[in-house]
Design a protein around this motif. Structure first.
Motif, PDB file in Angstrom:
ATOM      1  N   GLY A  52      -7.811  78.260  17.185  1.00 37.45           N
ATOM      2  CA  GLY A  52      -7.623  78.508  18.652  1.00 37.45           C
ATOM      3  C   GLY A  52      -8.954  77.887  19.481  1.00 37.45           C
ATOM      4  N   GLN A  53     -10.008  78.288  19.163  1.00 40.91           N
ATOM      5  CA  GLN A  53     -11.246  77.796  19.823  1.00 40.91           C
ATOM      6  C   GLN A  53     -11.080  76.384  19.944  1.00 40.91           C
ATOM      7  OE1 GLN A  53     -12.683  79.295  22.173  1.00 40.91           O
ATOM      8  NE2 GLN A  53     -14.315  80.640  21.502  1.00 40.91           N
ATOM      9  N   VAL A  54     -11.251  75.509  18.783  1.00 41.72           N
ATOM     10  CA  VAL A  54     -10.890  74.419  18.627  1.00 41.72           C
ATOM     11  C   VAL A  54      -9.834  73.502  19.258  1.00 41.72           C
ATOM     12  CG1 VAL A  54     -10.779  72.305  16.872  1.00 41.72           C
ATOM     13  CG2 VAL A  54     -12.197  74.297  16.329  1.00 41.72           C
ATOM     14  N   THR A  55      -8.585  74.247  19.668  1.00 42.33           N
ATOM     15  CA  THR A  55      -7.705  73.775  20.224  1.00 42.33           C
ATOM     16  C   THR A  55      -7.956  73.889  21.791  1.00 42.33           C
ATOM     17  OG1 THR A  55      -5.952  74.158  18.561  1.00 42.33           O
ATOM     18  CG2 THR A  55      -5.062  74.043  20.863  1.00 42.33           C
ATOM     19  N   TYR A  56      -8.442  74.913  22.012  1.00 45.74           N
ATOM     20  CA  TYR A  56      -8.765  75.272  23.562  1.00 45.74           C
ATOM     21  C   TYR A  56      -9.816  73.994  24.038  1.00 45.74           C
ATOM     22  CZ  TYR A  56     -10.282  77.439  27.859  1.00 45.74           C
ATOM     23  OH  TYR A  56     -10.773  77.673  29.116  1.00 45.74           O
ATOM     24  N   GLN A  57     -10.892  73.922  23.264  1.00 48.08           N
ATOM     25  CA  GLN A  57     -12.062  73.007  23.507  1.00 48.08           C
ATOM     26  C   GLN A  57     -11.258  71.718  23.570  1.00 48.08           C
ATOM     27  OE1 GLN A  57     -14.687  71.794  20.066  1.00 48.08           O
ATOM     28  NE2 GLN A  57     -16.295  71.524  21.667  1.00 48.08           N
ATOM     29  N   ALA A  58     -10.498  71.184  22.846  1.00 51.65           N
ATOM     30  CA  ALA A  58     -10.006  69.792  22.920  1.00 51.65           C
ATOM     31  C   ALA A  58      -9.034  69.506  23.889  1.00 51.65           C
ATOM     32  CB  ALA A  58      -9.178  69.393  21.473  1.00 51.65           C
ATOM     33  N   THR A  59      -8.060  70.561  24.433  1.00 50.60           N
ATOM     34  CA  THR A  59      -7.313  70.502  25.452  1.00 50.60           C
ATOM     35  C   THR A  59      -7.390  71.101  26.770  1.00 50.60           C
ATOM     36  OG1 THR A  59      -6.135  72.693  24.665  1.00 50.60           O
ATOM     37  CG2 THR A  59      -5.309  70.682  23.744  1.00 50.60           C
ATOM     38  N   LEU A  60      -7.647  72.336  26.882  1.00 53.46           N
ATOM     39  CA  LEU A  60      -7.918  72.985  28.244  1.00 53.46           C
ATOM     40  C   LEU A  60      -9.322  73.120  28.658  1.00 53.46           C
ATOM     41  CD1 LEU A  60      -5.145  75.786  27.756  1.00 53.46           C
ATOM     42  CD2 LEU A  60      -4.986  73.982  28.783  1.00 53.46           C
ATOM     43  N   GLY A  61     -10.170  73.291  27.668  1.00 46.75           N
ATOM     44  CA  GLY A  61     -11.606  73.585  28.174  1.00 46.75           C
ATOM     45  C   GLY A  61     -12.526  72.485  28.309  1.00 46.75           C
ATOM     46  N   LEU A  62     -11.964  71.190  28.077  1.00 48.85           N
ATOM     47  CA  LEU A  62     -12.649  70.100  28.553  1.00 48.85           C
ATOM     48  C   LEU A  62     -13.992  70.122  27.938  1.00 48.85           C
ATOM     49  CD1 LEU A  62     -11.866  70.267  32.533  1.00 48.85           C
ATOM     50  CD2 LEU A  62     -10.813  68.790  30.654  1.00 48.85           C
ATOM     51  N   GLY A  63     -14.225  70.350  26.728  1.00 49.28           N
ATOM     52  CA  GLY A  63     -15.179  70.334  25.841  1.00 49.28           C
ATOM     53  C   GLY A  63     -16.049  71.666  25.765  1.00 49.28           C
ATOM     54  N   THR A  64     -15.385  72.739  26.265  1.00 46.42           N
ATOM     55  CA  THR A  64     -16.148  73.909  26.289  1.00 46.42           C
ATOM     56  C   THR A  64     -15.362  74.927  25.557  1.00 46.42           C
ATOM     57  OG1 THR A  64     -15.412  74.953  28.358  1.00 46.42           O
ATOM     58  CG2 THR A  64     -17.606  73.818  28.320  1.00 46.42           C
ATOM     59  N   PHE A  65     -15.823  76.170  24.851  1.00 45.98           N
ATOM     60  CA  PHE A  65     -14.937  76.985  24.198  1.00 45.98           C
ATOM     61  C   PHE A  65     -14.616  78.246  25.089  1.00 45.98           C
ATOM     62  CE2 PHE A  65     -17.554  75.164  20.586  1.00 45.98           C
ATOM     63  CZ  PHE A  65     -16.382  74.966  19.669  1.00 45.98           C
ATOM     64  N   ALA A  66     -13.546  78.927  24.750  1.00 48.44           N
ATOM     65  CA  ALA A  66     -13.357  79.958  25.634  1.00 48.44           C
ATOM     66  C   ALA A  66     -14.330  81.156  25.468  1.00 48.44           C
ATOM     67  CB  ALA A  66     -11.782  80.527  25.167  1.00 48.44           C
ATOM     68  N   SER A  67     -14.488  81.636  26.522  1.00 52.75           N
ATOM     69  CA  SER A  67     -15.481  82.850  26.628  1.00 52.75           C
ATOM     70  C   SER A  67     -15.032  84.277  25.926  1.00 52.75           C
ATOM     71  CB  SER A  67     -15.914  83.104  27.926  1.00 52.75           C
ATOM     72  OG  SER A  67     -14.796  83.562  28.772  1.00 52.75           O
ATOM     73  N   ASP A  68     -13.666  84.491  25.782  1.00 51.41           N
ATOM     74  CA  ASP A  68     -13.026  85.660  25.315  1.00 51.41           C
ATOM     75  C   ASP A  68     -11.695  85.401  24.704  1.00 51.41           C
ATOM     76  OD1 ASP A  68     -11.151  85.701  27.605  1.00 51.41           O
ATOM     77  OD2 ASP A  68     -12.688  87.002  28.708  1.00 51.41           O
ATOM     78  N   LEU A  69     -11.230  86.307  24.136  1.00 55.18           N
ATOM     79  CA  LEU A  69      -9.924  86.468  23.601  1.00 55.18           C
ATOM     80  C   LEU A  69      -8.685  86.225  24.336  1.00 55.18           C
ATOM     81  CD1 LEU A  69     -10.246  88.893  20.291  1.00 55.18           C
ATOM     82  CD2 LEU A  69     -10.248  86.293  20.313  1.00 55.18           C
ATOM     83  N   THR A  70      -8.886  86.974  25.513  1.00 51.44           N
ATOM     84  CA  THR A  70      -7.838  87.088  26.543  1.00 51.44           C
ATOM     85  C   THR A  70      -7.585  85.766  27.104  1.00 51.44           C
ATOM     86  OG1 THR A  70      -8.727  89.301  27.173  1.00 51.44           O
ATOM     87  CG2 THR A  70      -7.290  88.152  28.787  1.00 51.44           C
TER      88      THR A  70
END
Length: 156
Positions: A52-70
């Motif tokens: 999920g973190q890798v997916t978030y970084q590649a799509t919504l995070g613009l290169g950053t990881f999510a800060s929490d599970l929520t």
């Protein structure tokens, strides 16, 4: 004399004793297999958070990881039960490197929710960093709330 039918007291005591012996053998094995299932689920959940973190970084995070599970749950990248931070007897969280505030590194962990026997949901804690290596150890009762503690675990 009358023909009496039924079990004698001795026969009933023998049956109860046999049932007790079988239960004494089976119950510890049942508890151990339940604990192993919780631990296997925790390993899969930690890997799911990583994906999920890798997916978030590649799509919504613009290169950053999510800060929490929520954040991952709200983006519908992980399921809501894992997004709540608790699943299958384990508690999960995402942590950063202590004091860095860097959004390009992350760690996540899973620790047993209940650690006292016989109701323990696991005997090991699990962690993973952005490197993708699943780690674990048997240090129960402490939460790896920094990425440094996760990298100190043993590779699985």
């Amino acid at each position: 004399m009358r023909n009496q039918k039924g079990f004698s007291l001795i026969e009933l005591l023998i049956v109860v004793t046999i049932i007790g012996i079988v239960a004494a053998i089976a119950i510890p094995n049942l508890i151990a297999s339940r604990r192993a299932a919780h631990e296997a689920s925790a390993q899969v959940s930690v890997r799911t958070i990583f994906t999920g973190q890798v997916t978030y970084q590649a799509t919504l995070g613009l290169g950053t990881f999510a800060s929490d599970l929520t954040t991952l749950s709200n983006a519908r990248i992980i399921d809501s039960s894992l997004g709540s931070g608790s699943k299958s007897g384990y508690t999960f969280a995402i942590v950063e490197q202590a004091g860095t505030g860097q959004s390009a590194v992350f760690g996540c962990y899973g620790v047993p929710a209940i650690t006292t026997w016989p109701a323990a949901t696991g005997t090991r804690r699990f962690g993973l960093t952005e490197a993708g290596v699943l780690r674990g150890d048997s240090t129960i009762g402490t939460t790896p709330n920094t990425r440094t503690l996760i990298t100190g675990m043993t590779n699985l």
